[in-house]
Scaffold this motif. Sequence first.
Motif, PDB file in Angstrom:
ATOM      1  N   ILE A  28       0.674  -1.174  -0.361  1.00  0.00           N
ATOM      2  CA  ILE A  28      -0.225   0.169  -0.607  1.00  0.00           C
ATOM      3  C   ILE A  28       0.930   1.049   0.136  1.00  0.00           C
ATOM      4  O   ILE A  28       1.820   0.939   0.804  1.00  0.00           O
ATOM      5  CB  ILE A  28      -0.871  -0.045   1.346  1.00  0.00           C
ATOM      6  CG1 ILE A  28      -2.226   1.790   1.213  1.00  0.00           C
ATOM      7  CG2 ILE A  28      -0.551  -0.262   2.244  1.00  0.00           C
ATOM      8  CD1 ILE A  28      -3.009   1.176   2.488  1.00  0.00           C
ATOM      9  N   THR A  29       0.711   2.583  -0.634  1.00  0.00           N
ATOM     10  CA  THR A  29       1.673   3.154  -0.541  1.00  0.00           C
ATOM     11  C   THR A  29       1.040   4.747  -0.414  1.00  0.00           C
ATOM     12  O   THR A  29      -0.995   4.907  -0.074  1.00  0.00           O
ATOM     13  CB  THR A  29       2.053   3.368  -2.419  1.00  0.00           C
ATOM     14  OG1 THR A  29       1.154   3.879  -3.507  1.00  0.00           O
ATOM     15  CG2 THR A  29       2.954   2.160  -2.981  1.00  0.00           C
ATOM     16  N   TYR A  30       1.424   5.522  -0.359  1.00  0.00           N
ATOM     17  CA  TYR A  30       0.287   7.096   0.010  1.00  0.00           C
ATOM     18  C   TYR A  30       1.873   8.254  -0.603  1.00  0.00           C
ATOM     19  O   TYR A  30       2.532   7.963  -0.443  1.00  0.00           O
ATOM     20  CB  TYR A  30       0.174   7.486   1.500  1.00  0.00           C
ATOM     21  CG  TYR A  30      -0.630   8.506   1.818  1.00  0.00           C
ATOM     22  CD1 TYR A  30      -1.258   8.279   1.328  1.00  0.00           C
ATOM     23  CD2 TYR A  30       0.288   9.622   2.668  1.00  0.00           C
ATOM     24  CE1 TYR A  30      -2.746   9.432   1.186  1.00  0.00           C
ATOM     25  CE2 TYR A  30      -0.976  10.468   2.462  1.00  0.00           C
ATOM     26  CZ  TYR A  30      -1.908  10.104   2.246  1.00  0.00           C
ATOM     27  OH  TYR A  30      -3.020  11.669   1.746  1.00  0.00           O
ATOM     28  N   THR A  33       2.443   8.732  -7.308  1.00  0.00           N
ATOM     29  CA  THR A  33       1.591   8.191  -7.959  1.00  0.00           C
ATOM     30  C   THR A  33       2.921   8.581  -9.357  1.00  0.00           C
ATOM     31  O   THR A  33       3.665   8.449  -9.887  1.00  0.00           O
ATOM     32  CB  THR A  33       0.613   8.909  -8.697  1.00  0.00           C
ATOM     33  OG1 THR A  33      -0.308   9.390  -7.207  1.00  0.00           O
ATOM     34  CG2 THR A  33      -0.074   8.616  -9.714  1.00  0.00           C
ATOM     35  N   GLN A  38       0.727   1.810 -10.787  1.00  0.00           N
ATOM     36  CA  GLN A  38      -0.988   1.894 -10.696  1.00  0.00           C
ATOM     37  C   GLN A  38      -1.728   0.278 -10.507  1.00  0.00           C
ATOM     38  O   GLN A  38      -2.652   1.133  -9.488  1.00  0.00           O
ATOM     39  CB  GLN A  38      -0.897   2.828 -11.889  1.00  0.00           C
ATOM     40  CG  GLN A  38      -2.909   3.450 -11.934  1.00  0.00           C
ATOM     41  CD  GLN A  38      -2.963   4.472 -13.133  1.00  0.00           C
ATOM     42  OE1 GLN A  38      -2.163   4.683 -13.801  1.00  0.00           O
ATOM     43  NE2 GLN A  38      -4.107   4.436 -13.863  1.00  0.00           N
ATOM     44  N   CYS A  41      -0.807  -2.188  -6.725  1.00  0.00           N
ATOM     45  CA  CYS A  41      -0.087  -1.374  -5.102  1.00  0.00           C
ATOM     46  C   CYS A  41      -1.429  -0.789  -5.212  1.00  0.00           C
ATOM     47  O   CYS A  41      -2.507   0.438  -5.857  1.00  0.00           O
ATOM     48  CB  CYS A  41       0.710  -0.305  -5.339  1.00  0.00           C
ATOM     49  SG  CYS A  41       2.408  -1.356  -5.160  1.00  0.00           S
ATOM     50  N   LYS A  43      -3.709   2.109  -2.697  1.00  0.00           N
ATOM     51  CA  LYS A  43      -2.953   3.335  -2.756  1.00  0.00           C
ATOM     52  C   LYS A  43      -4.162   4.024  -1.591  1.00  0.00           C
ATOM     53  O   LYS A  43      -5.498   3.329  -1.340  1.00  0.00           O
ATOM     54  CB  LYS A  43      -4.279   4.367  -3.838  1.00  0.00           C
ATOM     55  CG  LYS A  43      -4.084   5.733  -3.050  1.00  0.00           C
ATOM     56  CD  LYS A  43      -3.867   6.754  -4.327  1.00  0.00           C
ATOM     57  CE  LYS A  43      -3.363   6.412  -6.236  1.00  0.00           C
ATOM     58  NZ  LYS A  43      -3.443   7.449  -7.115  1.00  0.00           N
ATOM     59  N   THR A  50      -3.191   4.644   6.051  1.00  0.00           N
ATOM     60  CA  THR A  50      -1.879   3.816   5.112  1.00  0.00           C
ATOM     61  C   THR A  50      -1.077   3.260   6.329  1.00  0.00           C
ATOM     62  O   THR A  50      -0.096   1.959   6.841  1.00  0.00           O
ATOM     63  CB  THR A  50      -1.153   4.636   4.362  1.00  0.00           C
ATOM     64  OG1 THR A  50      -2.404   5.808   3.493  1.00  0.00           O
ATOM     65  CG2 THR A  50       0.084   3.947   3.435  1.00  0.00           C
ATOM     66  N   THR A  74       3.206  13.307  -4.310  1.00  0.00           N
ATOM     67  CA  THR A  74       2.133  13.190  -4.388  1.00  0.00           C
ATOM     68  C   THR A  74       2.461  14.118  -3.359  1.00  0.00           C
ATOM     69  O   THR A  74       1.876  13.665  -2.238  1.00  0.00           O
ATOM     70  CB  THR A  74       1.389  12.308  -5.361  1.00  0.00           C
ATOM     71  OG1 THR A  74       1.444  11.711  -6.155  1.00  0.00           O
ATOM     72  CG2 THR A  74       0.237  13.042  -4.926  1.00  0.00           C
ATOM     73  N   SER A  76       1.076  15.811   0.051  1.00  0.00           N
ATOM     74  CA  SER A  76      -0.439  15.813   0.693  1.00  0.00           C
ATOM     75  C   SER A  76      -0.588  16.511   2.272  1.00  0.00           C
ATOM     76  O   SER A  76       0.533  16.261   2.506  1.00  0.00           O
ATOM     77  CB  SER A  76      -0.845  14.434   0.785  1.00  0.00           C
ATOM     78  OG  SER A  76      -1.449  13.470  -0.094  1.00  0.00           O
TER      79      SER A  76
END
Length: 289
Positions: A28-30, A33, A38, A41, A43, A50, A74, A76
């Motif tokens: 799992i990624t955070y 991107t 895409q 994994c 998101k 996460t 990316t 956040s």
Amino acid sequence: MYDIAILGGDIRQIYMAEQFRRQNLSIITYGLTHPMIQDVCAKGASMKETIQSSHILVSAIPFSKDGITIPALTSSSDMTISNFNASIRSEQVLFAGMISDKVRSYCHQCKVSFFDFMEDDSIAIANGIATAEGAIMEAINQSPTNLHKSHCLVLGFGRCAKTLAVKLKALDTIVTVAARKDSDRAMAEAFGFHAIPLNKLCDMLPHFTYIFNTIPALILDANLLSRVSKDAIIIDLASAPGGLDYKAAKAYGLHANLCLGIPGKVSPKASAQILTDKVMEHVMKRKKG
């Protein structure tokens, strides 16, 4: 829920995610991107979600540049150190680079283990290869002349500097190492390089076409920079803010370049594999345990 959670980072973390997937691990990624991951994994919806979905956390190198946020492809608003601290739980393990003392202290309090990539000798040596190659690439790109038979100065003689000096010599340059310790200068001479003490730089500086700094301290001050040839190329590999007075360098019209994070820029896939292998050591130990 997932074998590994990847929080932020750069293209190296993208390659790491792809390499983990080839090991049949769930990821799992955070804050990342990329088309490469895409469809393979998950998101995360938030950094907290996460973090709390995996025992193993993998993050950026450096873990934070400003002590406030975690670097990410990316951005956040919740990608902050404070949110990270509020989300971790005991028995987790963090893999990242250049982890600050404050984060280490909080991890200790929360019984979270951590592994700093940049403190592992095997990783540092492998990264030194990528850094040396990237530094030479930068020098070639910046200069209108050949490296062949040019006079090169390498400041320092640590792991990265040793690799750099060897590769420069292999390109038929004339390499001089400037180091503070007698033992480092003796070792440099044993390698076949010229060697001088740092306090003897002033008289020698005008003779070098290429100057590579690996010392994370202000070495090339305004006085020394005034002695550098206007045609010289300076490649600074030291951690920010670097090893020279950039204001003075600009005033003298010198070609000075602070080149940080070279492994992630010039060889991200190879650099990622080194990091992935280190995390996999932990994964395999955990599975056996």
